[in-house]
Scaffold this motif. Structure first.
Motif: not given
Length: 333
Positions: A88, A112-114, A118, A129, A170
């Motif tokens: 993360k 990384t996470r969605k 950004r 992601r 992930l």
């Protein structure tokens, strides 16, 4: 609390302060009625959190002079460096690494996470992601691409691994015969069982082609450094993201089997997973060892506590640090 008649408990703001919104830069908008003592306490907490930001911790670890003293000089001596970040906090960690090592010689992959920030990284670093806390197809794709990149990477190129919490979900590549649905059901059952994150990650290891040092094996005989941002009690790097770059020893399948039996989950496993564990449990324990790896845990809960204790002492508070390893139900501890 502070000495003298004006003594006030530091922890009082936890009950009186209500934080409505955190800004992108870490500032806060507070509810009306927050008294000066609570503002002061909250300010100290935010300053401590800022000092423990992933970017600051990685920059500190990669200062050129300090890096050479710690044996990380190879990162500055090579024409190219491959960065593989997963977890993360992988974007801010990678941003700090690129700034420290120089973007012109840095390439890599970040997972990384969605819903992560950004932030724009140079084109030489791909960003993927994927799912958290349950893995998804993008998790498997990220694992596949990572293994492919390592397989084609020149032997002279060192690797900087950046590991943080969430990497277990992930970033994955499953053993042959296992499906994403199998893994999702297992993860969901473990999350509901009351198992600790350390136990959950131990169960995941034998089903993976990445976890438990297997990613390090895939990197081959080369120089590497893993910087770890710990999210687990005790800060064992083998437990962060299930330790994909940490040498392991012992029988991981047998460990997983015992944990599953402890939480009465063995009977819920798909046959493919049972087969993997039964075969692995009957084999002698193994040690995953390859290349020339270095490991440094750059951040953990204990560091945050120590910084906060120091801030309190400077402002005249008497503090009692009970440690950072207390676990259990909040109402009981």
């Amino acid at each position: 609390m502070r000495d003298g008649p004006q003594a006030r408990p530091f922890f009082m703001f936890y009950g009186s302060a209500r934080i409505k919104k955190f800004s992108k830069r870490g500032g806060v908008i507070l509810s009306e009625g927050l008294d000066s003592n609570a503002r002061e306490n909250l300010g100290m907490l935010l300053e401590a959190l800022k000092a423990c930001s992933p970017e600051i911790l990685v920059r500190n670890a990669l200062r050129k002079a300090e890096a050479r003293k710690k044996g990380y000089g190879f990162l500055y001596e090579s024409a190219r460096v491959f960065v593989l970040g997963f977890g993360k906090a992988s974007i801010p960690m990678t941003r700090a690494a690129g700034d420290s090592l120089g973007w012109k010689r840095t390439e890599g992959l970040v997972v990384t996470r969605k819903d992560a920030e950004r932030s724009v990284l140079p084109e030489s670093v791909a960003v993927m992601r994927s799912g958290h806390p349950l893995p998804d197809q993008d998790s498997l794709l990220a694992g596949k691409i990572a293994l492919e990149k390592l397989a084609t990477l020149g032997k002279e190129v060192p690797i900087l691994f950046l590991a943080s919490g969430g990497g277990s979900s992930l970033f994955e590549s499953l053993q042959e015969g296992l499906s994403l649905e199998d893994l999702r059901k297992l993860t969901e059952a473990l999350l509901k069982s009351g198992a600790s994150i350390v136990e959950i990650n131990k169960v995941r290891v034998p089903f993976s082609r990445i976890k438990g040092g297997k990613l390090l094996e895939a990197a081959g005989n080369r120089d590497s450094l893993t910087l770890v941002l710990s999210d687990v009690v005790g800060d064992d790097p083998r437990s962060v993201a299930s330790g994909p770059t940490i040498e392991t020893c012992g029988n991981t399948a047998l460990e997983a089997l015992k944990i599953l039996e402890k939480y009465r989950l063995w009977g819920t496993l798909p046959e493919g997973m049972k087969t993997v564990l039964e075969k692995g449990a009957n084999k002698p324990g193994t040690t995953t060892r390859t290349g020339r790896p270095r490991i440094e845990v750059v951040g953990h809960n204990r560091l945050l506590c120590r910084i906060l204790v120091g801030e309190l002492a400077e402002r005249g508070y008497n503090t009692l640090f009970l440690g950072s390893t207390i676990t259990g139900e909040a109402r009981e501890t």
